[in-house]
Design a protein around this motif. Structure first.
Motif, PDB file in Angstrom:
ATOM      1  N   THR A   1       5.726  -3.587   1.928  1.00  0.00           N
ATOM      2  CA  THR A   1       6.278  -2.908   0.908  1.00  0.00           C
ATOM      3  C   THR A   1       5.678  -1.970   0.254  1.00  0.00           C
ATOM      4  O   THR A   1       4.443  -2.119   0.044  1.00  0.00           O
ATOM      5  N   HIS A   2       6.383  -1.134  -0.674  1.00  0.00           N
ATOM      6  CA  HIS A   2       5.615  -0.347  -1.508  1.00  0.00           C
ATOM      7  C   HIS A   2       5.976  -0.674  -2.923  1.00  0.00           C
ATOM      8  O   HIS A   2       5.910  -0.007  -3.832  1.00  0.00           O
ATOM      9  N   TYR A   3       6.746  -1.721  -2.935  1.00  0.00           N
ATOM     10  CA  TYR A   3       7.401  -2.153  -4.350  1.00  0.00           C
ATOM     11  C   TYR A   3       6.477  -3.347  -4.889  1.00  0.00           C
ATOM     12  O   TYR A   3       6.495  -4.380  -4.246  1.00  0.00           O
TER      13      TYR A   3
ATOM     14  N   GLY B   1       0.915  -1.429   0.187  1.00  0.00           N
ATOM     15  CA  GLY B   1       0.106  -0.185  -0.093  1.00  0.00           C
ATOM     16  C   GLY B   1       0.970   1.242   0.077  1.00  0.00           C
ATOM     17  O   GLY B   1       2.297   1.308   0.221  1.00  0.00           O
ATOM     18  N   PRO B   2       0.041   2.312  -0.251  1.00  0.00           N
ATOM     19  CA  PRO B   2       0.894   3.379  -0.551  1.00  0.00           C
ATOM     20  C   PRO B   2       1.423   4.121   1.227  1.00  0.00           C
ATOM     21  O   PRO B   2       0.864   3.607   1.865  1.00  0.00           O
ATOM     22  N   ASN B   3       2.175   4.958   1.359  1.00  0.00           N
ATOM     23  CA  ASN B   3       2.564   5.562   2.697  1.00  0.00           C
ATOM     24  C   ASN B   3       1.326   6.273   3.419  1.00  0.00           C
ATOM     25  O   ASN B   3       0.562   6.912   2.585  1.00  0.00           O
ATOM     26  N   GLY B   4       1.177   5.628   4.641  1.00  0.00           N
ATOM     27  CA  GLY B   4       0.206   6.238   5.127  1.00  0.00           C
ATOM     28  C   GLY B   4      -1.246   5.448   5.312  1.00  0.00           C
ATOM     29  O   GLY B   4      -2.248   5.629   5.665  1.00  0.00           O
TER      30      GLY B   4
ATOM     31  N   LEU C   1      -4.832   0.651  -8.904  1.00  0.00           N
ATOM     32  CA  LEU C   1      -5.410   1.588  -9.476  1.00  0.00           C
ATOM     33  C   LEU C   1      -6.623   1.564  -9.731  1.00  0.00           C
ATOM     34  O   LEU C   1      -7.494   2.338  -9.627  1.00  0.00           O
ATOM     35  N   GLN C   2      -7.117   0.414 -10.213  1.00  0.00           N
ATOM     36  CA  GLN C   2      -8.482  -0.278 -10.519  1.00  0.00           C
ATOM     37  C   GLN C   2      -9.434  -0.126  -9.145  1.00  0.00           C
ATOM     38  O   GLN C   2     -10.631   0.623  -9.426  1.00  0.00           O
ATOM     39  N   ARG C   3      -8.777  -0.445  -8.152  1.00  0.00           N
ATOM     40  CA  ARG C   3      -9.584  -0.591  -6.800  1.00  0.00           C
ATOM     41  C   ARG C   3      -9.626   1.084  -6.333  1.00  0.00           C
ATOM     42  O   ARG C   3     -10.752   1.510  -5.635  1.00  0.00           O
ATOM     43  N   THR C   4      -8.744   1.780  -6.398  1.00  0.00           N
ATOM     44  CA  THR C   4      -8.676   3.250  -5.667  1.00  0.00           C
ATOM     45  C   THR C   4      -8.671   4.356  -6.877  1.00  0.00           C
ATOM     46  O   THR C   4      -9.139   5.593  -6.493  1.00  0.00           O
ATOM     47  N   GLY C   5      -8.443   4.164  -8.017  1.00  0.00           N
ATOM     48  CA  GLY C   5      -8.549   5.222  -9.061  1.00  0.00           C
ATOM     49  C   GLY C   5      -7.150   6.002  -8.697  1.00  0.00           C
ATOM     50  O   GLY C   5      -7.133   7.093  -9.472  1.00  0.00           O
ATOM     51  N   ARG C   6      -6.179   5.563  -7.843  1.00  0.00           N
ATOM     52  CA  ARG C   6      -5.039   6.182  -7.867  1.00  0.00           C
ATOM     53  C   ARG C   6      -3.871   5.369  -7.893  1.00  0.00           C
ATOM     54  O   ARG C   6      -4.106   4.368  -7.841  1.00  0.00           O
ATOM     55  N   SER C   7      -2.837   5.944  -8.439  1.00  0.00           N
ATOM     56  CA  SER C   7      -1.606   5.265  -8.373  1.00  0.00           C
ATOM     57  C   SER C   7      -0.901   5.135  -7.066  1.00  0.00           C
ATOM     58  O   SER C   7      -1.151   6.128  -6.290  1.00  0.00           O
ATOM     59  N   LEU C   8      -0.181   3.986  -6.843  1.00  0.00           N
ATOM     60  CA  LEU C   8       0.486   3.763  -5.376  1.00  0.00           C
ATOM     61  C   LEU C   8       1.486   4.799  -5.124  1.00  0.00           C
ATOM     62  O   LEU C   8       1.775   4.974  -3.825  1.00  0.00           O
ATOM     63  N   ARG C   9       2.034   5.090  -6.152  1.00  0.00           N
ATOM     64  CA  ARG C   9       3.162   6.199  -5.838  1.00  0.00           C
ATOM     65  C   ARG C   9       2.768   7.581  -5.665  1.00  0.00           C
ATOM     66  O   ARG C   9       3.588   8.534  -5.228  1.00  0.00           O
ATOM     67  N   ASP C  10       1.410   8.199  -5.666  1.00  0.00           N
ATOM     68  CA  ASP C  10       0.782   9.307  -5.561  1.00  0.00           C
ATOM     69  C   ASP C  10       0.976   9.709  -3.952  1.00  0.00           C
ATOM     70  O   ASP C  10       0.938   8.734  -3.148  1.00  0.00           O
TER      71      ASP C  10
END
Lengths: 306, 356
Positions: free
Chosen positions: A188-190, A38-41, A297-306
């Protein structure tokens, strides 16, 4: 029940006005490498700290190796190994001394030389902790996590900040841990790391697990499990004619057009026909399998690295 | 897990780590010895230190009033006659506590308002000499003076300034170890995740912390022994009391100020904020407790207040043992105050201690 290394139900944790974890269920089977992604936070570290017994959850139940933190804490601590993102030991402590100190905390422990060989730090045994490079420190932290021959190992972002070679080395060690029958829970976020290492992953966002499964299954479950990239020399032209012809969306990611494929057999044929008809001045065509990145991306509409 | 083995291993490692940090070694081992040597020499001197008075020569070539000079010297002053311009120069640079000007019965004493304590002593001696000179000029016999006996409060013959300072430095060392070394390490361990890592191991926190406290106490006792050795070799200052009592008081004082360090450490999240808290506690304690000088001229309420803080009574006990050979039984009030602080700080520090 007995074969669960980690069992968590309805975990919640709140820090003042931040709801870090909101209702999280998780089961990790013994012998499995499980990744929290997952992304940070997203709440990965807080989740891990609750499972490691460092933070009591506001609500929910945790069992680690079938035991309860509230009554069997010491027993659990003897059976788990923990590596943090960054642990600052005393600057003037030598590598061997750090291993000996941690070894003294456990009734049964692996010898320092054995651990140094495992993480390839044999020549640094007498070096001060402060003189180690980032990768060497990470490996020392891993060695410390393995001092007690743990059944369950927690690794928090074990390869963050490492160069590709050091990362490969760490992956080898994780695979070895698994082959020795240990359970590994890592964050991880990789995406690549998760796909390569983990039997199953849980994709986290805003304190919840959104998707849970093996990387292959998660990707296969996407609406478009693969996509085609048409590469141009320089700026790609306007994709509108092709999109109209195919009746599907075409994204532009310079220098490529990206076309999602839901059924590669049929879609690819159609795409090639379209390219020929419109005489698109393309340079290359690649077909790529979607990644966990796309799942997020499909689940959240956001990219992981944003 | 064998707690004793863990404990002794941690104590050993703690001592080794301490030896590897030159700065820490200097502040705890070297600094007190340097202070004792430096200040003991500058302020200690002999009991009959000469008191110097500069007399600005009124007119070049014309001698000063020899009769007055003789009387002043009989009063105990060492007179230095200096040309006026040179005397003025030294005065303006603030080097003189007092300066005598004029001659022939029209003399004037200029006193430096910054150096009143030294100046007052010179003034009283100069006044005496002046009165004696006047009496002599009128042919009257010089009046007799009050007999003076120089003694240390403890009554033992080597009561030099070094003997006063040494127990002060012993106590200051405990304060510095607690507030600076212990507190900073505590905050850093929490801030950088060192404690958090330990919290995931089965090591009991009381075993870990007891080992930290124990290795620091050993260092303090060694540095105390070193300071005592310097005191004996350089100034002949000897412990007049029992060494067992001295060690017991140093252990109690260490417990007090190490607890203080852990308590203060629990108030700060970062080393930066800790610096402010530490100085806020350290400076008043050091200045008000009579480490270097007695606070006899301070307002009474301030002296009374300082007596209730932990350092001043601890220094009284240390001076009592080392300089007067007093027994612990004779210092019940001081021991009760230090003991009370130790208990309170220990309870507070234990309650507030967090791994994270």
């Amino acid at each position: 029940m007995q074969n669960l290394a980690v069992e968590a139900r309805g975990l919640q944790k709140r820090f003042r006005d931040v709801e870090a974890v909101r209702g999280l269920d998780l089961e990790v089977v013994r012998g499995e490498v499980f990744g929290l992604l997952g992304p940070n936070g997203a709440g990965k570290t807080t989740t891990l700290e609750m499972l490691e017994g460092l933070q009591p959850p506001d609500a929910g139940e945790i069992r680690i190796l079938g035991r309860d933190w509230r009554t069997q804490g010491t027993e659990i601590r003897g059976r788990i190994g923990v590596q943090f993102q960054s642990t600052q030991l005393d600057d003037k402590v030598k590598v061997r001394e750090a291993l000996e100190m941690f070894a003294s905390f456990y009734p049964r422990s692996r010898t320092p030389s054995d651990l140094l060989r495992l993480v390839q730090l044999e020549d640094k045994a007498e070096a001060f902790q402060s003189r180690l490079s980032g990768g060497q420190r990470q490996r020392l932290a891993l060695a410390l996590a393995l001092v007690n021959d743990p059944e369950l190992v927690f690794l928090d972002e074990p390869t963050t900040g490492l160069d590709p070679q050091a990362r490969q080395g760490l992956w080898d060690i994780v695979r070895r841990l698994q082959s020795e029958g240990r359970t590994v829970l890592l964050t991880t976020h990789y995406m690549e790391e998760a796909e390569v290492l983990c039997d199953r992953v849980g994709i986290m966002d805003h304190g919840r697990i959104l998707e849970l499964g093996s990387p292959r299954d998660l990707v296969a479950g996407l609406q478009q499990p693969s996509h085609a990239e048409i590469e141009f020399l320089g700026e790609p032209p306007d994709p509108a004619p092709l999109a109209a012809l195919l009746g599907r969306s075409v994204d532009v990611k310079s220098p490529c057009w990206v076309i999602p494929l839901s059924d590669p057999r049929h879609d690819l044929q159609q795409l090639l026909n379209g390219i020929e008809r419109l005489d698109v001045p393309m340079r290359q065509l690649h077909v790529r399998r979607a990644s966990l990145e796309d799942v997020f991306l499909q689940r959240t509409g956001r990219s992981l690295r944003d | 897990m064998n707690s004793w083995r863990v404990f002794s291993g941690l104590v050993g490692l703690g001592l080794r780590l301490y030896l590897r940090i030159p700065a820490a070694m200097f502040w705890i081992m070297g600094f007190p010895a340097v202070m004792l040597l430096g200040m003991g020499t500058v302020f200690g001197g002999k009991a009959d230190t000469e008191v110097k008075l500069v007399w600005a020569q009124p007119v070049p070539g014309i001698a000063v009033d020899e009769a007055l000079r003789k009387s002043l010297e009989e009063a105990g002053l060492t007179i230095e006659v200096v040309p006026t311009n040179e005397a003025e120069d030294r005065w303006r640079r603030g080097k003189l506590p007092a300066m005598l000007e004029g001659t022939d019965g029209k003399v004037r004493l200029r006193m430096n308002s910054y150096l009143l304590i030294q100046g007052k002593q010179i003034e009283s001696m100069a006044q005496q000499g002046f009165l004696a000179a006047q009496a002599q000029a009128r042919g009257v016999e010089s009046p007799a003076r009050i007999p003076v006996a120089l003694e240390s409060p403890s009554g033992h013959p080597l009561g030099s300034y070094a003997a006063f300072l040494l127990p002060g430095l012993l106590g200051l060392n405990l304060l510095m170890m607690g507030v600076f070394s212990t507190g900073i390490v505590d905050v850093t361990m929490r801030e950088k995740g060192g404690y958090k890592r330990l919290a995931t191991t089965p090591v009991p926190r009381h075993v870990y912390l007891a080992a930290q406290v124990c290795s620091r106490m050993i260092i303090l006792l060694v540095s105390g022994a070193l300071l005592m050795a310097v005191g004996v070799l350089a100034f002949g200052v000897r412990n007049q009391g029992s060494y067992a009592a001295l060690v017991a008081v140093l252990v109690l004082g260490s417990a007090c100020f190490l607890s203080m360090g852990y308590f203060l450490g629990s108030l700060a999240r970062t080393v930066e904020t800790y610096g402010g808290i530490a100085n806020l506690v350290f400076l008043p304690l050091m200045l008000l407790s009579g480490v270097y000088f007695t606070l006899d001229s301070a307002p009474r309420w301030l002296q009374r207040g300082a007596e209730l803080l932990p350092l001043a009574p601890l220094l009284r006990i240390l001076r009592g043992i080392i300089n007067d050979g007093a027994s612990l039984g004779a210092m019940g009030t001081e021991l009760a105050i230090v003991g009370g602080w130790t208990l309170a700080l220990f309870v507070l520090a234990s309650r507030r201690f967090r791994w994270i």
